[in-house]
Design a protein around this motif. Structure first.
Motif, PDB file in Angstrom:
ATOM      1  N   PHE A 132       0.812  -1.210   0.000  1.00 13.21           N
ATOM      2  CA  PHE A 132       0.000   0.000   0.000  1.00 13.21           C
ATOM      3  C   PHE A 132       0.848   1.264   0.000  1.00 13.21           C
ATOM      4  O   PHE A 132       0.350   2.352  -0.232  1.00 13.21           O
ATOM      5  CB  PHE A 132      -0.979   0.007   1.172  1.00 13.21           C
ATOM      6  CG  PHE A 132      -2.124  -0.927   0.933  1.00 13.21           C
ATOM      7  CD1 PHE A 132      -3.179  -0.537   0.126  1.00 13.21           C
ATOM      8  CD2 PHE A 132      -2.132  -2.192   1.482  1.00 13.21           C
ATOM      9  CE1 PHE A 132      -4.228  -1.391  -0.122  1.00 13.21           C
ATOM     10  CE2 PHE A 132      -3.181  -3.055   1.238  1.00 13.21           C
ATOM     11  CZ  PHE A 132      -4.234  -2.660   0.434  1.00 13.21           C
ATOM     12  N   PHE A 176      -7.184  -3.926   8.828  1.00 11.90           N
ATOM     13  CA  PHE A 176      -6.849  -2.511   8.895  1.00 11.90           C
ATOM     14  C   PHE A 176      -7.152  -1.929  10.267  1.00 11.90           C
ATOM     15  O   PHE A 176      -8.049  -2.383  10.962  1.00 11.90           O
ATOM     16  CB  PHE A 176      -7.620  -1.738   7.826  1.00 11.90           C
ATOM     17  CG  PHE A 176      -7.226  -2.110   6.421  1.00 11.90           C
ATOM     18  CD1 PHE A 176      -6.210  -1.438   5.774  1.00 11.90           C
ATOM     19  CD2 PHE A 176      -7.864  -3.153   5.766  1.00 11.90           C
ATOM     20  CE1 PHE A 176      -5.839  -1.788   4.496  1.00 11.90           C
ATOM     21  CE2 PHE A 176      -7.493  -3.502   4.485  1.00 11.90           C
ATOM     22  CZ  PHE A 176      -6.474  -2.822   3.842  1.00 11.90           C
ATOM     23  N   PHE A 193     -16.867  -3.943   3.771  1.00 17.17           N
ATOM     24  CA  PHE A 193     -17.813  -3.417   2.793  1.00 17.17           C
ATOM     25  C   PHE A 193     -19.137  -3.275   3.534  1.00 17.17           C
ATOM     26  O   PHE A 193     -19.944  -4.190   3.581  1.00 17.17           O
ATOM     27  CB  PHE A 193     -17.933  -4.361   1.603  1.00 17.17           C
ATOM     28  CG  PHE A 193     -16.593  -4.698   0.992  1.00 17.17           C
ATOM     29  CD1 PHE A 193     -15.786  -3.691   0.485  1.00 17.17           C
ATOM     30  CD2 PHE A 193     -16.142  -6.004   0.944  1.00 17.17           C
ATOM     31  CE1 PHE A 193     -14.554  -3.984  -0.079  1.00 17.17           C
ATOM     32  CE2 PHE A 193     -14.918  -6.306   0.389  1.00 17.17           C
ATOM     33  CZ  PHE A 193     -14.122  -5.295  -0.121  1.00 17.17           C
ATOM     34  N   MET A 198      -9.141 -15.920   2.643  1.00 15.53           N
ATOM     35  CA  MET A 198      -8.100 -15.912   1.608  1.00 15.53           C
ATOM     36  C   MET A 198      -7.123 -17.072   1.762  1.00 15.53           C
ATOM     37  O   MET A 198      -6.218 -17.227   0.952  1.00 15.53           O
ATOM     38  CB  MET A 198      -7.329 -14.599   1.660  1.00 15.53           C
ATOM     39  CG  MET A 198      -8.194 -13.386   1.363  1.00 15.53           C
ATOM     40  SD  MET A 198      -7.341 -11.860   1.795  1.00 15.53           S
ATOM     41  CE  MET A 198      -6.079 -11.829   0.545  1.00 15.53           C
ATOM     42  N   SER A 258     -17.068  -4.601  -4.867  1.00 13.93           N
ATOM     43  CA  SER A 258     -16.134  -4.352  -3.762  1.00 13.93           C
ATOM     44  C   SER A 258     -15.259  -3.135  -4.060  1.00 13.93           C
ATOM     45  O   SER A 258     -14.871  -2.408  -3.153  1.00 13.93           O
ATOM     46  CB  SER A 258     -15.269  -5.589  -3.496  1.00 13.93           C
ATOM     47  OG  SER A 258     -14.260  -5.708  -4.478  1.00 13.93           O
ATOM     48  N   ASP A 280     -14.973  -0.121  -1.344  1.00 13.82           N
ATOM     49  CA  ASP A 280     -13.712   0.268  -0.703  1.00 13.82           C
ATOM     50  C   ASP A 280     -12.550  -0.280  -1.517  1.00 13.82           C
ATOM     51  O   ASP A 280     -12.228  -1.461  -1.437  1.00 13.82           O
ATOM     52  CB  ASP A 280     -13.661  -0.283   0.732  1.00 13.82           C
ATOM     53  CG  ASP A 280     -12.489   0.310   1.513  1.00 13.82           C
ATOM     54  OD1 ASP A 280     -11.461   0.635   0.893  1.00 13.82           O
ATOM     55  OD2 ASP A 280     -12.616   0.441   2.743  1.00 13.82           O
ATOM     56  N   ILE A 311      -9.335   0.167  -1.276  1.00 12.20           N
ATOM     57  CA  ILE A 311      -8.168  -0.302  -0.536  1.00 12.20           C
ATOM     58  C   ILE A 311      -8.397  -1.708  -0.008  1.00 12.20           C
ATOM     59  O   ILE A 311      -7.560  -2.600  -0.154  1.00 12.20           O
ATOM     60  CB  ILE A 311      -7.830   0.690   0.594  1.00 12.20           C
ATOM     61  CG1 ILE A 311      -7.295   1.983  -0.038  1.00 12.20           C
ATOM     62  CG2 ILE A 311      -6.823   0.104   1.563  1.00 12.20           C
ATOM     63  CD1 ILE A 311      -6.995   3.072   0.937  1.00 12.20           C
ATOM     64  N   ALA A 312      -9.591  -1.910   0.591  1.00  8.46           N
ATOM     65  CA  ALA A 312      -9.901  -3.244   1.104  1.00  8.46           C
ATOM     66  C   ALA A 312      -9.934  -4.255  -0.046  1.00  8.46           C
ATOM     67  O   ALA A 312      -9.414  -5.365   0.078  1.00  8.46           O
ATOM     68  CB  ALA A 312     -11.245  -3.229   1.828  1.00  8.46           C
ATOM     69  N   ALA A 313     -10.526  -3.861  -1.190  1.00  6.37           N
ATOM     70  CA  ALA A 313     -10.609  -4.775  -2.325  1.00  6.37           C
ATOM     71  C   ALA A 313      -9.207  -5.193  -2.766  1.00  6.37           C
ATOM     72  O   ALA A 313      -8.949  -6.369  -3.018  1.00  6.37           O
ATOM     73  CB  ALA A 313     -11.358  -4.110  -3.482  1.00  6.37           C
ATOM     74  N   GLY A 314      -8.298  -4.229  -2.824  1.00  2.00           N
ATOM     75  CA  GLY A 314      -6.924  -4.546  -3.215  1.00  2.00           C
ATOM     76  C   GLY A 314      -6.275  -5.521  -2.247  1.00  2.00           C
ATOM     77  O   GLY A 314      -5.600  -6.469  -2.647  1.00  2.00           O
ATOM     78  N   SER A 315      -6.522  -5.321  -0.949  1.00  2.00           N
ATOM     79  CA  SER A 315      -5.903  -6.196   0.049  1.00  2.00           C
ATOM     80  C   SER A 315      -6.454  -7.610  -0.041  1.00  2.00           C
ATOM     81  O   SER A 315      -5.841  -8.545   0.463  1.00  2.00           O
ATOM     82  CB  SER A 315      -6.113  -5.634   1.459  1.00  2.00           C
ATOM     83  OG  SER A 315      -7.391  -5.991   1.940  1.00  2.00           O
ATOM     84  N   LEU A 316      -7.616  -7.781  -0.667  1.00  2.00           N
ATOM     85  CA  LEU A 316      -8.198  -9.120  -0.791  1.00  2.00           C
ATOM     86  C   LEU A 316      -7.776  -9.805  -2.091  1.00  2.00           C
ATOM     87  O   LEU A 316      -8.307 -10.845  -2.452  1.00  2.00           O
ATOM     88  CB  LEU A 316      -9.721  -9.045  -0.719  1.00  2.00           C
ATOM     89  CG  LEU A 316     -10.279  -8.479   0.583  1.00  2.00           C
ATOM     90  CD1 LEU A 316     -11.782  -8.370   0.522  1.00  2.00           C
ATOM     91  CD2 LEU A 316      -9.862  -9.339   1.761  1.00  2.00           C
ATOM     92  N   ILE A 367      -7.863  -8.459  -5.231  1.00  2.44           N
ATOM     93  CA  ILE A 367      -8.599  -8.084  -6.436  1.00  2.44           C
ATOM     94  C   ILE A 367      -7.804  -7.051  -7.224  1.00  2.44           C
ATOM     95  O   ILE A 367      -7.390  -6.027  -6.679  1.00  2.44           O
ATOM     96  CB  ILE A 367      -9.992  -7.531  -6.054  1.00  2.44           C
ATOM     97  CG1 ILE A 367     -10.867  -8.684  -5.574  1.00  2.44           C
ATOM     98  CG2 ILE A 367     -10.640  -6.832  -7.242  1.00  2.44           C
ATOM     99  CD1 ILE A 367     -12.045  -8.277  -4.770  1.00  2.44           C
TER     100      ILE A 367
END
Lengths: 261, 333
Positions: free
Chosen positions: A55, A87, A93, A171, B189, B193, B195-200, B202
């Motif tokens: 990030f 986080f 979501f 995951m 997603s 969000d 940022i959250a989507a990227g962390s998962l 995607i």
């Protein structure tokens, strides 16, 4: 240098504008360990996590996980190497259902194409059933199965934290990075969280790396600690060592403190 | 309404119901047309409704589901409309082939534009897509072969109401299936969000561009249908420029961002409304605007918000109705 077989961070530095948020940090985690990263506010802990998961871009240094180079890789590539994170400020979501939150996290294992999805082929149905089964199992583990069809935003704060951990578990990671999992929790919820982390670590064979301010959780859970202050690693070692480390006490309480542990 | 609909396994049964419904509606319309109760004018308006449904649903995929604010949707319509017309008029190409080619070309341009533009967010993306739309329009305006500012005339009328109807149904069902698949969830997603989507795991750029390309492709096909229906396409801003983009956007927002049912309903209403208001001549745009303002004041999340007409919902409704009836009869006996 003894090579760690899990996470290996070499001379990691992150500069944000004129501020050196993290400078020359070295970290080593063996697979299966449960390690904590502590430090006063603004010490750069979250920046370390962000640099590990893609990030933010490190200005220098390298990140390896299981001997794979993850330096400067975007977040979705890092995720593909079985790193999962949560986080500090919960990022669920919120307008989607609890179950959908988890289903999205299964993304990298989904085995059907765009066309299968649009045409609803048998493959789509089979995979979707599998996704529902797996996500429901994990909801069961964190104790949220009954709320599967509720909006994620309607869960209580503690439940949202748990849901975020569950989402990371979907995951199927081998390294789980938890950014202040107990923030905002009451002592009861923290106790539950400690049990949960212990359990999932065993059940999923996880390596866990966590940032936390709650010393009860840190002392109870972590086998080893890294202490960060002003972006510099000032101490590392077992919980006992770190507790009696003079530099750590100074970082938390200032110099010439009358307080002694 | 805190609880969301629980999915149930009804797929098989309801698929047949949907298919029957689609066929019956089509049959009734054709019957009424044959009996001359529905005049060619009515059929034309219904065809335009179907084309608008395709445009609105495809923009909803980009704006509503993926959350990427695009103001250039009419430019994809323009590419489809002009390209297909050029292919059939100049090359005498088979219309269906031209339809497919213009869809693919539109989708391809969508990818080309999407790759750089979708790195931008929110307002910046809106401005970029607006600019792109104007570029396409001005380019078309300056090609004499397709009529330049006079517009492209003499396009054969190949589009029939039946074709627009079938393609509208295919579009709605296809996009419905897409957003309910893992790939559609990835798009949603990103809206929720990034940022959250990227962390998962995607790939955000990939899914943004994919949604953009699918939307562009559908709009291109809709454009090809449009030009071969009206037999004329002009490069005016209200035809293929930003005014048209905003027209489509209004339908999306009014129907509800992220609601396919809403898109269909609002495409029908807002295509009919100007036609129904024809009697008021010069006042009709004022009435149209007032209706829009009132609707937004009282229904800020659109006609249907995030609501989706689903079979679960219908079953629940039927279930409630049955219980009420039984309750009443129990009371009297």
């Amino acid at each position: 240098m003894a090579q760690a077989n899990g996470l290996q961070v070499i001379d990691l530095s992150v500069q944000i504008g004129g501020l050196k948020a993290v400078s020359s940090v070295n970290l080593e985690l063996n697979l299966g360990e449960l390690v904590g990263l502590i430090g006063p506010n603004g010490a750069g802990k979250t920046t370390v996590f962000n640099a590990l998961t893609g990030f933010c871009h490190p200005t220098a240094g390298q990140v390896f996980f299981k001997e794979q180079d993850l330096t400067n890789k975007p977040p979705h590539v890092v995720a593909q190497h079985n790193l999962a994170r949560t986080f500090q400020n919960i990022r669920l979501f919120k307008d989607l259902s609890v179950l959908d939150n988890l289903k999205i996290a299964y993304h990298k294992h989904v085995g059907y194409s765009f066309f299968s999805g649009i045409l609803r082929t048998p493959r789509y149905h089979k995979q979707e059933q599998k996704i529902t089964r797996i996500t429901m199992e994990i909801l069961d583990i964190v104790g949220l199965a009954e709320r599967a069809y509720e909006k994620a935003g309607n869960l209580s704060y503690g439940e949202q934290r748990k849901l975020e951990i569950a989402r990371a578990l979907v995951m199927e990671p081998s390294l789980l990075l938890l950014d202040e999992p107990a923030a905002g929790m009451n002592p009861n919820e923290t106790e539950e969280l400690i049990d949960l982390i212990r359990q999932i670590r065993k059940d999923f064979e996880l390596t866990v790396f966590l940032i936390e301010h709650d010393m009860n959780l840190v002392m109870n859970l972590c086998e080893r600690l890294y202490v960060l202050d002003y972006g510099v690693l000032i101490a590392e070692g077992s919980v006992q060592d770190v507790r009696s480390n003079r530099k750590v006490i100074e970082a938390y309480l200032g110099e010439d403190s009358p307080w002694q542990s | 309404m805190n609880r969301m609909n629980e999915p149930r396994k009804l797929d098989g049964k309801w698929n047949i119901v949907v298919l029957l419904l689609v066929v019956v509606v089509y049959g009734v319309i054709q019957l009424l047309a044959a009996k001359e109760i529905l005049l060619p004018y009515h059929l034309q308006v219904m065809g335009l409704i179907c084309i608008n449904i395709m445009l609105v649903v495809s923009l909803n995929l980009i704006n509503g589901f993926t959350g990427q604010f695009s103001l250039g949707h009419a430019s994809f319509l323009a590419i489809g409309a002009y390209l297909s017309a050029a292919l059939t008029v100049f090359l005498g190409m088979n219309f269906y082939l031209a339809l497919i080619i213009s869809g693919l070309a539109s989708g391809f341009v969508g990818i080309l534009i999407g790759l750089p533009a979708l790195r931008l967010r929110g307002d910046y993306l809106a401005i970029a897509t607006l600019g792109f739309g104007e570029i396409i329009r001005v380019v078309i305006l300056n090609i004499p072969a397709v009529g330049g500012p006079r517009g492209f005339t003499g396009i054969p009328r190949y589009t029939t109401f039946g074709l627009t109807y079938i393609l509208a149904v295919v579009t709605v069902l296809g996009i419905k299936n897409f957003v309910n698949s893992a790939h559609g969830r990835a798009c949603v997603s990103i809206r929720e969000d990034e940022i959250a989507a990227g962390s998962l795991g995607i790939n955000i750029i990939y899914y943004k561009v994919a949604a953009f390309a699918i939307g562009a492709m559908v709009a291109g096909v809709a454009g090809a249908l449009f030009s071969h229906y009206m037999q004329y396409i002009s490069p005016g801003t209200n035809q293929i420029g930003f005014l048209r983009s905003i027209d489509i956007l209004i339908m999306v927002v009014l129907g509800g961002l992220g609601s396919l049912t809403g898109s269909v309903v609002s495409a029908i209403l807002l295509t009919l409304l100007p036609e129904l208001l024809r009697g008021f001549a010069q006042y009709r745009m004022i009435v149209y605007s007032i209706i829009l303002i009132v609707m937004m004041l009282f229904m800020p999340s659109g006609l249907l918000g995030g609501f989706e007409l689903s079979f679960e919902f219908l079953e629940n409704l039927i279930g409630k109705f049955k219980i009420r009836k039984r309750g009443v009869s129990d009371g009297t006996s």
